[in-house]
Each structure stands twice: as C-alpha cells, then as structure tokens.
Design a protein around this motif. Structure first.
Motif, PDB file in Angstrom:
ATOM      1  N   THR A 145       0.837  -1.202   0.000  1.00 47.44           N
ATOM      2  CA  THR A 145       0.000   0.000   0.000  1.00 47.44           C
ATOM      3  C   THR A 145       0.868   1.247   0.000  1.00 47.44           C
ATOM      4  O   THR A 145       0.588   2.211  -0.730  1.00 47.44           O
ATOM      5  N   VAL A 146       1.925   1.245   0.789  1.00 48.70           N
ATOM      6  CA  VAL A 146       2.841   2.393   0.806  1.00 48.70           C
ATOM      7  C   VAL A 146       3.505   2.556  -0.568  1.00 48.70           C
ATOM      8  O   VAL A 146       3.602   3.671  -1.087  1.00 48.70           O
ATOM      9  N   LEU A 147       3.941   1.459  -1.179  1.00 48.93           N
ATOM     10  CA  LEU A 147       4.560   1.546  -2.506  1.00 48.93           C
ATOM     11  C   LEU A 147       3.540   1.979  -3.565  1.00 48.93           C
ATOM     12  O   LEU A 147       3.892   2.715  -4.501  1.00 48.93           O
ATOM     13  N   THR A 148       2.286   1.565  -3.429  1.00 47.25           N
ATOM     14  CA  THR A 148       1.238   2.032  -4.342  1.00 47.25           C
ATOM     15  C   THR A 148       1.015   3.527  -4.153  1.00 47.25           C
ATOM     16  O   THR A 148       0.795   4.261  -5.124  1.00 47.25           O
ATOM     17  N   LEU A 149       1.100   3.992  -2.925  1.00 41.74           N
ATOM     18  CA  LEU A 149       1.005   5.430  -2.642  1.00 41.74           C
ATOM     19  C   LEU A 149       2.150   6.178  -3.307  1.00 41.74           C
ATOM     20  O   LEU A 149       1.949   7.238  -3.917  1.00 41.74           O
ATOM     21  N   VAL A 150       3.359   5.632  -3.235  1.00 40.90           N
ATOM     22  CA  VAL A 150       4.522   6.251  -3.896  1.00 40.90           C
ATOM     23  C   VAL A 150       4.283   6.321  -5.406  1.00 40.90           C
ATOM     24  O   VAL A 150       4.466   7.367  -6.028  1.00 40.90           O
ATOM     25  N   TYR A 151       3.838   5.195  -5.997  1.00 37.75           N
ATOM     26  CA  TYR A 151       3.569   5.164  -7.435  1.00 37.75           C
ATOM     27  C   TYR A 151       2.496   6.186  -7.817  1.00 37.75           C
ATOM     28  O   TYR A 151       2.655   6.938  -8.787  1.00 37.75           O
ATOM     29  N   SER A 152       1.405   6.232  -7.053  1.00 39.04           N
ATOM     30  CA  SER A 152       0.305   7.145  -7.360  1.00 39.04           C
ATOM     31  C   SER A 152       0.735   8.601  -7.253  1.00 39.04           C
ATOM     32  O   SER A 152       0.349   9.432  -8.081  1.00 39.04           O
ATOM     33  N   THR A 153       1.536   8.909  -6.254  1.00 34.34           N
ATOM     34  CA  THR A 153       2.044  10.271  -6.084  1.00 34.34           C
ATOM     35  C   THR A 153       2.946  10.666  -7.249  1.00 34.34           C
ATOM     36  O   THR A 153       2.852  11.773  -7.777  1.00 34.34           O
ATOM     37  N   GLN A 154       3.815   9.750  -7.665  1.00 34.11           N
ATOM     38  CA  GLN A 154       4.695  10.031  -8.795  1.00 34.11           C
ATOM     39  C   GLN A 154       3.895  10.181 -10.094  1.00 34.11           C
ATOM     40  O   GLN A 154       4.215  11.018 -10.930  1.00 34.11           O
ATOM     41  N   THR A 155       2.839   9.388 -10.258  1.00 35.29           N
ATOM     42  CA  THR A 155       1.984   9.494 -11.436  1.00 35.29           C
ATOM     43  C   THR A 155       1.242  10.821 -11.429  1.00 35.29           C
ATOM     44  O   THR A 155       1.146  11.499 -12.458  1.00 35.29           O
ATOM     45  N   LEU A 156       0.736  11.219 -10.275  1.00 38.05           N
ATOM     46  CA  LEU A 156       0.046  12.502 -10.137  1.00 38.05           C
ATOM     47  C   LEU A 156       0.943  13.657 -10.573  1.00 38.05           C
ATOM     48  O   LEU A 156       0.492  14.583 -11.247  1.00 38.05           O
ATOM     49  N   ALA A 157       2.216  13.585 -10.222  1.00 36.13           N
ATOM     50  CA  ALA A 157       3.154  14.647 -10.585  1.00 36.13           C
ATOM     51  C   ALA A 157       3.350  14.750 -12.104  1.00 36.13           C
ATOM     52  O   ALA A 157       3.687  15.826 -12.612  1.00 36.13           O
ATOM     53  N   ARG A 158       3.126  13.643 -12.837  1.00 31.43           N
ATOM     54  CA  ARG A 158       3.329  13.642 -14.293  1.00 31.43           C
ATOM     55  C   ARG A 158       2.070  13.969 -15.088  1.00 31.43           C
ATOM     56  O   ARG A 158       2.152  14.261 -16.272  1.00 31.43           O
ATOM     57  N   VAL A 159       0.898  13.897 -14.453  1.00 29.81           N
ATOM     58  CA  VAL A 159      -0.364  14.083 -15.166  1.00 29.81           C
ATOM     59  C   VAL A 159      -0.661  15.575 -15.325  1.00 29.81           C
ATOM     60  O   VAL A 159      -0.549  16.341 -14.368  1.00 29.81           O
ATOM     61  N   SER A 160      -1.065  15.969 -16.549  1.00 31.38           N
ATOM     62  CA  SER A 160      -1.386  17.378 -16.778  1.00 31.38           C
ATOM     63  C   SER A 160      -2.873  17.606 -17.035  1.00 31.38           C
ATOM     64  O   SER A 160      -3.380  18.702 -16.804  1.00 31.38           O
ATOM     65  N   ASN A 161      -3.599  16.586 -17.503  1.00 29.33           N
ATOM     66  CA  ASN A 161      -5.033  16.708 -17.747  1.00 29.33           C
ATOM     67  C   ASN A 161      -5.750  16.951 -16.420  1.00 29.33           C
ATOM     68  O   ASN A 161      -5.593  16.164 -15.486  1.00 29.33           O
ATOM     69  N   PRO A 162      -6.564  18.040 -16.327  1.00 31.24           N
ATOM     70  CA  PRO A 162      -7.220  18.362 -15.051  1.00 31.24           C
ATOM     71  C   PRO A 162      -8.127  17.256 -14.511  1.00 31.24           C
ATOM     72  O   PRO A 162      -8.163  17.023 -13.301  1.00 31.24           O
ATOM     73  N   GLN A 163      -8.858  16.548 -15.389  1.00 24.90           N
ATOM     74  CA  GLN A 163      -9.733  15.477 -14.916  1.00 24.90           C
ATOM     75  C   GLN A 163      -8.924  14.304 -14.373  1.00 24.90           C
ATOM     76  O   GLN A 163      -9.236  13.764 -13.316  1.00 24.90           O
ATOM     77  N   GLN A 164      -7.882  13.923 -15.108  1.00 26.89           N
ATOM     78  CA  GLN A 164      -7.026  12.839 -14.624  1.00 26.89           C
ATOM     79  C   GLN A 164      -6.318  13.249 -13.345  1.00 26.89           C
ATOM     80  O   GLN A 164      -6.156  12.450 -12.431  1.00 26.89           O
ATOM     81  N   ARG A 165      -5.895  14.491 -13.309  1.00 26.40           N
ATOM     82  CA  ARG A 165      -5.208  14.990 -12.122  1.00 26.40           C
ATOM     83  C   ARG A 165      -6.117  14.886 -10.891  1.00 26.40           C
ATOM     84  O   ARG A 165      -5.690  14.476  -9.812  1.00 26.40           O
ATOM     85  N   GLY A 166      -7.383  15.245 -11.053  1.00 27.74           N
ATOM     86  CA  GLY A 166      -8.342  15.140  -9.953  1.00 27.74           C
ATOM     87  C   GLY A 166      -8.548  13.698  -9.515  1.00 27.74           C
ATOM     88  O   GLY A 166      -8.619  13.412  -8.317  1.00 27.74           O
ATOM     89  N   ALA A 167      -8.639  12.792 -10.479  1.00 26.48           N
ATOM     90  CA  ALA A 167      -8.836  11.378 -10.159  1.00 26.48           C
ATOM     91  C   ALA A 167      -7.624  10.807  -9.430  1.00 26.48           C
ATOM     92  O   ALA A 167      -7.761  10.066  -8.447  1.00 26.48           O
ATOM     93  N   TRP A 168      -6.426  11.137  -9.900  1.00 25.75           N
ATOM     94  CA  TRP A 168      -5.203  10.646  -9.246  1.00 25.75           C
ATOM     95  C   TRP A 168      -5.031  11.299  -7.867  1.00 25.75           C
ATOM     96  O   TRP A 168      -4.560  10.643  -6.932  1.00 25.75           O
ATOM     97  N   THR A 169      -5.424  12.569  -7.739  1.00 23.54           N
ATOM     98  CA  THR A 169      -5.352  13.229  -6.434  1.00 23.54           C
ATOM     99  C   THR A 169      -6.240  12.505  -5.431  1.00 23.54           C
ATOM    100  O   THR A 169      -5.831  12.251  -4.285  1.00 23.54           O
ATOM    101  N   ASP A 170      -7.444  12.152  -5.868  1.00 24.71           N
ATOM    102  CA  ASP A 170      -8.362  11.413  -4.997  1.00 24.71           C
ATOM    103  C   ASP A 170      -7.760  10.067  -4.588  1.00 24.71           C
ATOM    104  O   ASP A 170      -7.847   9.668  -3.427  1.00 24.71           O
ATOM    105  N   ALA A 171      -7.144   9.373  -5.545  1.00 26.45           N
ATOM    106  CA  ALA A 171      -6.520   8.074  -5.245  1.00 26.45           C
ATOM    107  C   ALA A 171      -5.399   8.234  -4.214  1.00 26.45           C
ATOM    108  O   ALA A 171      -5.287   7.432  -3.278  1.00 26.45           O
ATOM    109  N   VAL A 172      -4.580   9.260  -4.377  1.00 22.49           N
ATOM    110  CA  VAL A 172      -3.479   9.507  -3.436  1.00 22.49           C
ATOM    111  C   VAL A 172      -4.033   9.786  -2.036  1.00 22.49           C
ATOM    112  O   VAL A 172      -3.543   9.239  -1.039  1.00 22.49           O
ATOM    113  N   ILE A 173      -5.073  10.605  -1.968  1.00 25.36           N
ATOM    114  CA  ILE A 173      -5.673  10.936  -0.668  1.00 25.36           C
ATOM    115  C   ILE A 173      -6.237   9.677  -0.007  1.00 25.36           C
ATOM    116  O   ILE A 173      -6.032   9.448   1.193  1.00 25.36           O
TER     117      ILE A 173
END
Length: 167
Positions: A126-154
């Motif tokens: 779960t911690v490593l999935t959090l790391v992956y999700s956070t790193q993915t969030l940093a690379r996403v530029s689309n606002p809708q995807q960014r919101g979805a990844w932000t929710d996943a990280v939270i």
C-alpha cells in the motif's frame, strides 16, 4: 420442523462461507501469481528486517521512480540498484502493484471497508502504491485525470494513516 432447521443451517452456512471468502480476498491478487521470467516468488515482500526497512528508505531518498509498464522501477543510484535484494522490490513494483487508476480505486475501496489492520506485506504494498500514485500525479497534466489521481493519493494516504493509528 426438521426442514425448517435444515433450511436455517443451509442459509447460515452459505452466509458464513460468503463472509469468510470476503475476508480472505487478497488486496493484491497478483502477488499470488507467478509469471514466467520473473523472480520466482509467491507473495513477494521486500522488508524482512530493520536493514531492509532502512534500505527501502535509502532507495526512496535516492529518487526511485515507479512508472507504468514492464520494468517500471528505476533507481538512479547504480550501487543501490545493483544490490541483489532489490530484485524482490523490482518484482513487487513490476508485477504486484496496481498501475491502472481503476485497479487503484478498487484497492482503495477494499482498504476503506477493512476493519482489521493490514498485514505487513499489504502495508508495504500500500505504501509503494502510494509512492507510485504520487509520482503518477506529478506527471499528469489533464485536469480530470489529475483530480482522479489526487483522490486516489488521498484515499491511499488515509488507508496508511488509518492502519498506523492505535486500535
């Protein structure tokens, strides 16, 4: 009267079996599958000692990147990357962690429903999935995807935080 008891027993057993199967449902089902050509581990884990915990911390501080796709883990420090124990971490990052947003949402929903603490293997993943999700969030530029990844990280952060709280 006997049929009524038999019916009650059948209903009870079916509910009991459904409940036990739900409790045993794996958070990371791919950890129990062996793929050809990978480090042959069933249910791989990286941290087995305090030294492993310190090594993972050092690897994360060195800038480890987890990206989607095969061979998705990159450790910039060549010395750390060459360690034999890092092979297990690579298998976890490549083959066990969910990479698609839909899989991560499924995971967060299951984590939200859990009442008992995570096993140490599931906590690590779960911690490593959090790391992956956070790193993915940093690379996403689309606002809708960014919101979805932000929710996943939270949601992942809340799951880790919930597990760390004393019962």
């Amino acid at each position: 009267m006997t049929q009524w008891w038999a019916l009650l027993i059948v209903v009870y057993l079916s509910v009991y079996l459904a409940a036990t199967q739900h409790r045993r449902k794996a958070l990371y089902p791919s950890a129990h599958r062996i793929k050809r050509g990978t480090y042959s581990l069933i249910n791989p884990t990286f941290q087995r000692s305090v030294e492993d915990v310190n090594l993972l911390f050092e690897i994360l501080l060195a800038g480890m990147q987890i990206q989607g796709g095969e061979h998705s883990m990159l450790i910039p420090d060549e010395e750390l990357a060459s360690l034999k124990s890092v092979d297990k971490l690579m298998v976890i990052c490549d083959d066990v962690l969910p990479k698609r947003l839909s899989d991560i949402r499924r995971l967060t929903a299951e984590l939200y429903q859990r009442r008992q603490p995570l096993s140490w293997q599931d906590f690590e993943r779960t911690v490593l999935t959090l790391v992956y999700s956070t790193q993915t969030l940093a690379r996403v530029s689309n606002p809708q995807q960014r919101g979805a990844w932000t929710d996943a990280v939270i949601q992942l952060f809340r799951a880790v935080q919930k597990d760390l709280r004393p019962s």
